[in-house]
Enzyme design. Structure first.
Site, PDB file in Angstrom:
ATOM      1  N   TYR A 142       0.849  -1.190   0.000  1.00  0.00           N
ATOM      2  CA  TYR A 142       0.000   0.000   0.000  1.00  0.00           C
ATOM      3  C   TYR A 142       0.880   1.234   0.000  1.00  0.00           C
ATOM      4  CZ  TYR A 142      -3.525   3.426   1.322  1.00  0.00           C
ATOM      5  OH  TYR A 142      -4.358   4.525   1.348  1.00  0.00           O
ATOM      6  N   ASP A 234       9.230   2.303   0.669  1.00  0.00           N
ATOM      7  CA  ASP A 234       8.165   3.057   1.309  1.00  0.00           C
ATOM      8  C   ASP A 234       8.201   2.724   2.799  1.00  0.00           C
ATOM      9  OD1 ASP A 234       5.916   4.268   2.241  1.00  0.00           O
ATOM     10  OD2 ASP A 234       4.541   3.405   0.758  1.00  0.00           O
ATOM     11  N   LYS A 263       3.700   9.307   8.831  1.00  0.00           N
ATOM     12  CA  LYS A 263       3.338   8.733  10.140  1.00  0.00           C
ATOM     13  C   LYS A 263       4.244   9.231  11.276  1.00  0.00           C
ATOM     14  CE  LYS A 263       0.406   5.370   8.101  1.00  0.00           C
ATOM     15  NZ  LYS A 263       0.370   4.343   7.126  1.00  0.00           N
TER      16      LYS A 263
HETATM   17  C1  LIG Z   1      -0.117   4.825   5.556  1.00  0.00           C
HETATM   18  C2  LIG Z   1       0.729   4.487   4.415  1.00  0.00           C
HETATM   19  C3  LIG Z   1       0.764   5.282   3.260  1.00  0.00           C
HETATM   20  C4  LIG Z   1      -0.162   6.444   3.052  1.00  0.00           C
HETATM   21  O1  LIG Z   1       0.115   7.472   3.949  1.00  0.00           O
HETATM   22  P1  LIG Z   1      -1.019   8.600   4.167  1.00  0.00           P
HETATM   23  O2  LIG Z   1      -0.375   9.549   5.125  1.00  0.00           O
HETATM   24  O3  LIG Z   1      -2.196   7.866   4.723  1.00  0.00           O
HETATM   25  O4  LIG Z   1      -1.303   9.206   2.863  1.00  0.00           O
HETATM   26  C5  LIG Z   1       1.672   4.977   2.269  1.00  0.00           C
HETATM   27  N1  LIG Z   1       2.506   3.938   2.395  1.00  0.00           N
HETATM   28  C6  LIG Z   1       2.502   3.137   3.482  1.00  0.00           C
HETATM   29  C7  LIG Z   1       3.471   2.014   3.574  1.00  0.00           C
HETATM   30  C8  LIG Z   1       1.604   3.380   4.513  1.00  0.00           C
HETATM   31  O5  LIG Z   1       1.592   2.564   5.570  1.00  0.00           O
END
Ligand SMILES: *Cc1c(COP(=O)(O)O)cnc(C)c1O
Length: 445
Positions: A142, A234, A263
């Site tokens: 994701y 990511d 985050k």
């Molecule tokens: C949460 C998440 C995202 C998206 O981040 P947002 O701040 O919700 O846009 C992208 N990549 C990973 C791995 C995530 O856990």
């Protein structure tokens, strides 16, 4: 436990907010509880019910709901003095310096406002830097609500996984299965000259928590090097969660070219970041040609919260504490499952955990991984434990979502509401909280 207030609030929300929520994952069936406030390791809902919180806002809250004093006072002073200017401030330089000091791949950082923005910009950067279009992603990975990665389907039949995205966009994305070195090797043999980047979470945190099998991340690194593609990790979820301040890339010893963060790095405020080698990062405007901009980029309050969050972690036993509780919880869960549901798999690392309701397991559990699946080839579970997104999809996802989650909530434990998102331990949790949580799992499973 009653939820009359939450139900009424949801009823109101349904009239003015699509689906009643502002982020899809929050739409718990039949309706979510509305939170009134946080209190340390707990959240209290609109009906006054109190839950031990293992959602922690889906990852950002390393300290739970009462961050250290220095974080709180930084937030207050930066919001009182600003809160923002549209001109640079010292605090964004300091946070960028902190990242460069601690994260192996990072020399320079551009701050944005969310994980989604970070991955959008990282993809544009990789395409701009390499002059190529194709991006390889993992099925079940994701990367936020962005066009390039919202795809599904097998090679040759990839299509957008959301309405509203032109079908042609998906032609530039190649999804592969995580932990399958042969599949991605094959993809590079066919498309190597057109691949701008491999974009992956180093640990699949949005499908339970799946660790890489031995050598997998190294294979990605080699394929990218051999074919002139960028490796983009990511680390929006794993950044400053897995591997402490060096992040997952430090823990696994594989250094990407570009890393995305969000985050935790915002200390509970909206933030995202793209970090990497100077030579690549300087392709962003104004030094380079890859357009990147944002009114709220480098927002002083978020920068201050993030910097104080991480500085506190550098100076205290934060990771030691949360990781020790993670071990305690995962090993307790392993014991409970051996007794109650031996096919289920405990996954997780550091302060992340999840039970995957896998349908098959080995007959003999002797010498299995004892505090969460490590993808150890000599573990008796190795042929059964989830290795990619499809394996988690094939688990008893309805049972988790419709039965188990609600029963845990009734026991006063707030877990992520479906089988896919990881759960998170915070510095506010105690050993007693972990033991209480284990009792709840034992009662519910
Ligand atoms: C949460 C998440 C995202 C998206 O981040 P947002 O701040 O919700 O846009 C992208 N990549 C990973 C791995 C995530 O856990």
């Amino acid at each position: 436990m009653h939820h009359d207030e939450s139900r009424d609030l949801y009823d109101r929300a349904l009239s003015v907010i699509p689906g009643g929520v502002n982020s899809t994952v929050r739409a718990i069936d039949p309706y979510p509880f509305f939170v009134q406030r946080g209190d340390g390791a707990h959240v209290v809902d609109a009906d006054g019910n109190r839950y031990l919180d293992f959602v922690n806002a889906y990852g950002p809250l390393l300290y739970g709901h009462d961050p250290p004093e220095q974080v709180q006072s930084a937030i207050q002073s930066y919001s009182a003095e600003g809160p923002m200017y549209g001109a640079p401030t010292e605090i964004e330089v300091e946070l960028a310096e902190f990242l460069a000091r601690h994260v192996p791949s990072v020399e320079m950082t551009r701050f944005v406002n969310s994980g989604t923005e970070a991955t959008v910009s990282a993809v544009r950067l990789a395409r701009g830097y390499t002059g190529r279009d194709k991006i390889v992603v993992m099925r079940g990975g994701y990367h936020g609500a962005q066009e390039t990665t919202l795809v599904e389907g097998e090679a040759g039949h990839v299509h957008p996984s959301s309405a509203g995205i032109p079908a042609e966009f998906a032609q530039h994305t190649i999804p592969v299965s995580f932990n399958d070195p042969e599949e991605i090797t094959h993809v590079f043999e066919r498309h190597g000259d057109d691949i701008a980047a491999v974009l992956t979470e180093p640990v699949l945190g949005n499908t339970a928590t799946i660790l890489p099998v031995d050598g997998y991340l190294e294979t990605l690194r080699e394929l990218c090097d051999d074919h002139g593609a960028l490796l983009v990790f990511d680390e929006v979820m794993t950044g400053f969660r897995v591997g402490g301040l060096q992040c997952a890339q430090g823990k696994f010893g594989v250094t990407p070219d570009v890393t995305t963060f969000a985050k935790i790095v915002g200390g509970g405020f909206p933030v995202g970041a793209i970090g990497g080698k100077a030579e690549i990062m300087e392709q962003f405007t104004p030094s380079g040609e890859v357009f990147q901009a944002g009114t709220f980029n480098g927002h002083p309050v978020a920068m201050a919260a993030g910097l104080e969050y991480l500085t506190y972690a550098a100076e205290h036993d934060v990771y030691e504490h949360v990781n020790r509780l993670g071990e305690r919880l995962r090993s307790g869960l392993t014991d409970i499952l051996a007794e109650k549901e031996p096919t289920y798999t405990v996954v997780g690392t550091d302060s992340m955990f999840k039970v995957v309701f896998s349908r098959r397991g080995p007959d003999d559990l002797t010498d299995q991984c004892d505090s969460g699946c490590r993808q150890r080839a000599d573990c008796p579970r190795f042929d059964h434990c989830p290795k990619n997104g499809a394996d988690v999809q094939a688990a008893e996802t309805n049972r988790y979502e419709r039965v188990f989650w609600h029963e845990m909530k009734d026991e006063g434990v707030f877990l992520t509401p479906n089988q896919f998102e990881s759960c998170f331990i915070s510095y506010a949790h105690t050993e007693a909280d972990i033991d209480r949580t284990l009792e709840a799992y034992d009662a519910v499973l």
